[in-house]
Design an enzyme around this catalytic site. Structure first.
Site, PDB file in Angstrom:
ATOM      1  N   ASP A   7       0.875  -1.172   0.000  1.00 20.06           N
ATOM      2  CA  ASP A   7       0.000   0.000   0.000  1.00 20.06           C
ATOM      3  C   ASP A   7       0.912   1.221   0.000  1.00 20.06           C
ATOM      4  O   ASP A   7       1.397   1.641   1.051  1.00 20.06           O
ATOM      5  CB  ASP A   7      -0.897  -0.013   1.241  1.00 20.06           C
ATOM      6  CG  ASP A   7      -1.802   1.211   1.311  1.00 20.06           C
ATOM      7  OD1 ASP A   7      -2.195   1.726   0.243  1.00 20.06           O
ATOM      8  OD2 ASP A   7      -2.110   1.652   2.431  1.00 20.06           O
ATOM      9  N   GLU A  73      -1.467  -1.293  -4.728  1.00 24.25           N
ATOM     10  CA  GLU A  73      -2.665  -0.475  -4.916  1.00 24.25           C
ATOM     11  C   GLU A  73      -2.451   0.547  -6.023  1.00 24.25           C
ATOM     12  O   GLU A  73      -1.406   1.193  -6.100  1.00 24.25           O
ATOM     13  CB  GLU A  73      -3.031   0.245  -3.616  1.00 24.25           C
ATOM     14  CG  GLU A  73      -4.350   0.990  -3.716  1.00 24.25           C
ATOM     15  CD  GLU A  73      -4.789   1.581  -2.398  1.00 24.25           C
ATOM     16  OE1 GLU A  73      -5.110   2.785  -2.386  1.00 24.25           O
ATOM     17  OE2 GLU A  73      -4.804   0.848  -1.387  1.00 24.25           O
ATOM     18  N   ASP A 145      -2.324   0.986   7.340  1.00 22.82           N
ATOM     19  CA  ASP A 145      -1.506   0.781   6.140  1.00 22.82           C
ATOM     20  C   ASP A 145      -1.175  -0.697   5.945  1.00 22.82           C
ATOM     21  O   ASP A 145      -1.234  -1.217   4.831  1.00 22.82           O
ATOM     22  CB  ASP A 145      -0.219   1.615   6.211  1.00 22.82           C
ATOM     23  CG  ASP A 145      -0.508   3.108   6.205  1.00 22.82           C
ATOM     24  OD1 ASP A 145      -1.216   3.566   5.291  1.00 22.82           O
ATOM     25  OD2 ASP A 145      -0.039   3.808   7.115  1.00 22.82           O
TER      26      ASP A 145
END
Length: 186
Positions: A7, A73, A145
């Site tokens: 991420d 992502e 996160d």
């Protein structure tokens, strides 16, 4: 198969490592890579230095856990174009580290990840954390996160299982077609 989820973020990048065996998911590790503060000695304004910390951190995680694939992502366009550009640079550093480690990389939007993990794309961060905790049978909630990174790894595991099923159906269809052409029933 071992999947590394990333991420990306310029201040904090989450990572999560999950082993997949058939339909079973097993937690391996998770955490964050921070690009500012006492640990790095870097200030917010030192963009090149922070990108290097991020690149080195992702490279170290990939070397330590030896994943077979990675999931990252895809960023969204923010209201503030400058923030979007900075996040894109952080994402580029992470992607470069993964490609440098010879890892195949899959990319998913936050909406896709939330839908795969929680069941709908508008899930709150706390819902993602709770579902990741449940799916991986963790004793406590991972940080936001790390939870997103683990969610990306879970999403990729689900996508891989779905693609394997599609491949099995395609194999069966080819076999049926060959049998039909040969005049045999299937």
């Amino acid at each position: 198969m071992r999947i590394l989820g990333i991420d990306p973020g310029l201040q904090t990048t989450g990572f999560g490592v999950v082993d997949v065996d058939g339909h079973r998911l097993r937690y391996v590790a998770s955490g964050t890579i921070r690009t500012t503060g006492r640990a790095t000695g870097l200030a917010l304004g030192d963009l090149p230095g922070r990108l290097k910390v991020l690149f080195d951190g992702v490279s170290e995680v990939a070397a330590r856990y030896q994943p077979s694939t990675a999931a990252v992502e895809i960023i969204f366009v923010n209201v503030n174009p400058q923030s979007t550009l900075l996040l894109g640079q952080a994402r580029g550093a992470a992607l470069t580290a993964l490609v440098n480690a010879n890892l195949p990389v899959a990319e998913y939007t936050a909406l896709q990840m939330k839908k795969a993990v929680v069941g709908h794309g508008r899930a709150a961060k706390s819902q993602v954390q709770e579902m990741v905790r449940r799916l991986l049978e963790l004793p406590g909630l991972p940080g936001t996160d790390a939870a997103d990174a683990l969610g990306l790894a879970i999403t990729h595991a689900h996508a891989g299982a779905a693609m394997a099923r599609v491949g099995e159906v395609a194999q069966l269809t080819r076999r049926q077609h060959a049998m039909y052409k040969a005049g045999r029933s299937y």
